[in-house]
Enzyme design. Structure first.
Site, short mmCIF file in Angstrom:
data_model
loop_
_atom_site.label_atom_id
_atom_site.label_comp_id
_atom_site.label_asym_id
_atom_site.label_seq_id
_atom_site.Cartn_x
_atom_site.Cartn_y
_atom_site.Cartn_z
NE ARG A 166 36.40 68.80 -21.72
CZ ARG A 166 35.28 68.87 -20.98
NH1 ARG A 166 34.15 68.28 -21.35
NH2 ARG A 166 35.26 69.54 -19.85
CB SER A 174 42.89 71.04 -21.92
OG SER A 174 42.60 71.86 -20.83
CD GLU A 228 40.18 68.60 -23.76
OE1 GLU A 228 40.53 68.19 -22.63
OE2 GLU A 228 39.48 69.61 -23.92
#
Ligand code: FAD
Length: 302
Positions: free
Chosen positions: A175, A224, A294
Site C-alpha cells: 500500500r 481500509s 492506510e
C-alpha cells in the site's frame, strides 16, 4: 498568499476555483475548502499552471477519486489538483498492453481489459479509485497489486517537467510507493496476459462477489483505514482489542468489516480522526502493535 488570483482566474477560467469545498471530492463526503482547486483541462494547461505558480511554494495535494483520502474540516491551505476527464481514457497497445490515463477509474480499466481478452487486471474491478491513486498507493486485493501489472508511468513534477519512469525503477511496497509527493502521474502502461473473455469474466465476478461478502458497500468511507500488520490483519487487531463498536459522533465502524470507518450521517472529519486515534491507542495498549494508517489524511488541523 502572494499569488495574483485575478490573473489566474482570468487565465484558467472555470478550471480554477478559490475556496472550493472539497467534501464532494472525497468518498467520506467530508472536508473543508481548498484555497486553490485546480482541475486542468489538459496537459498543456497543467504545465502552464505549474510554471505560473512555481515560485509560490504552495503546499500541493493531488486528488484522484478521493476513495482513500480523509480531508480535514478546515480544508487545505494550499493547492489541490484534480485531473479532469482529458486525463482519462484507455488505449490498446498491442495484444496484452494498455495505456491508461491517470484519472481513469480502475473498474473501467478492468472492463476494458476483459473486453480485449487481457487477464490479470480483474482485481481492479474491486477497487473504487483511479489509476493514479492505485499506482501511488500500490493498491490491490486478493493477492494482486497494481505494481504486478505496471510497466511504466508518465509523470510531471511541480515545475512542469515531464518524464517517463519504468516500474522497475519505482520501489513499491504494501500500500505505497517511493514516488515523490510532487510527482503528478499522468498516465500508465499496464501489461496483462492473454486469456479468454469468459475466463476473465468469471474471475472478475468471483472477486466482486468475495468483496461484496466481506466488505460494506454504498457507504461513506475510505476503505481500509489501517494497513494490515505483518503479524495480523488490522480488522482482527481492532476486534480483539474490543474497539469494533467504538464511535465518535456520527463516525462509526462498519459492522461488516471493522477496518472500514464510516461517516454515517453528519460526522465531521475531526470525528473520524478522533475515532482513528482512539482505536490506534486502544490497540496499542491491548496488543503492543502500532496500527499504521492506510488512508491519507490531508488538510490543516488548525
Ligand atoms: C469501498 C472501498 C473499498 C476499497 N477497497 C480497496 C481494496 O480492495 N484495495 C485497495 O488497495 N484499496 C482499496 N480502497 C482504497 C482506495 O480505493 C485505493 O487506495 C485507491 O487506489 C485510491 O485511488 P483514488 O484515486 O481514490 O486516490 P485518492 O484517495 O484520491 O488519493 C490517494 C493517494 O494517491 C495520490 N494520487 C491520486 N491520484 C494521483 C495522481 N494522478 N498522481 C499522483 N498521485 C496521485 C494522492 O495524492 C493520495 O496520496 C477502497 C476504498 C473504498 C472506499
Amino acid at each position: 498568499m502572494s499569488l495574483n488570483t485575478d490573473v489566474l482566474q482570468k487565465k484558467f477560467g472555470k478550471n480554477i476555483i478559490f475556496k472550493e469545498n472539497l467534501s464532494k471530492y472525497s468518498w467520506f463526503n467530508l472536508g473543508g475548502p481548498a484555497d486553490i482547486f485546480f482541475r486542468p483541462e489538459d496537459k498543456t494547461q497543467l504545465i502552464s499552471f505549474l510554471k505560473d505558480i512555481k515560485d509560490n511554494n504552495l503546499k500541493t495535494y493531488i486528488l484522484g477519486a478521493g476513495s482513500n483520502t480523509l480531508i480535514r474540516d478546515l480544508g487545505v491551505k494550499g493547492l489541490v489538483i484534480k485531473l479532469g476527464s482529458k486525463f482519462s481514457g484507455i488505449k490498446l497497445l498491442g495484444e496484452d498492453k494498455i495505456e491508461v490515463g491517470a484519472a481513469e477509474l480502475d473498474k473501467k480499466v478492468s472492463e476494458f481489459a476483459k473486453n480485449n481478452n487481457i487477464s490479470n487486471l480483474e482485481f481492479l474491478s474491486c477497487i473504487p479509485g483511479s489509476i493514479g491513486g492505485a499506482i501511488k498507493m500500490n493498491s490491490g486485493c486478493y493477492g494482486s497489486n497494481i505494481s504486478d501489472v505496471l510497466l511504466s508511468i508518465n509523470v510531471i513534477d511541480h515545475k512542469g517537467e515531464e518524464k517517463q519512469i519504468k516500474s522497475s525503477n519505482i520501489q513499491f511496497y504494501y500500500r505505497g510507493s517511493d514516488l515523490p509527493e510532487n510527482y503528478i502521474i499522468l498516465s500508465a502502461i499496464l501489461k496483462g496476459t492473454i486469456s479468454s473473455k469468459d475466463l476473465i469474466s468469471k474471475k472478475q465476478e468471483d472477486l466482486i462477489q468475495r468483496k461484496k461478502n466481506s466488505q460494506p458497500s454504498q457507504i461513506k468511507t475510505g476503505g481500509s483505514t489501517f494497513k494490515n500488520n505483518n503479524k495480523k490483519k488490522a480488522w482482527m487487531l481492532i476486534k480483539e482489542s474490543g474497539c469494533d463498536k467504538f464511535s465518535v459522533g456520527d463516525a462509526k465502524i462498519s459492522e461488516k468489516h471493522c477496518n472500514f470507518f464510516i461517516n454515517s450521517g453528519k460526522a465531521k472529519a475531526t470525528d473520524v480522526e478522533k475515532l482513528i486515534n482512539k482505536v490506534q491507542k486502544e490497540v496499542k495498549i491491548k496488543t503492543g502493535i502500532n496500527l499504521e494508517l492506510e488512508i491519507k489524511i490531508i488538510g490543516d488541523a488548525k
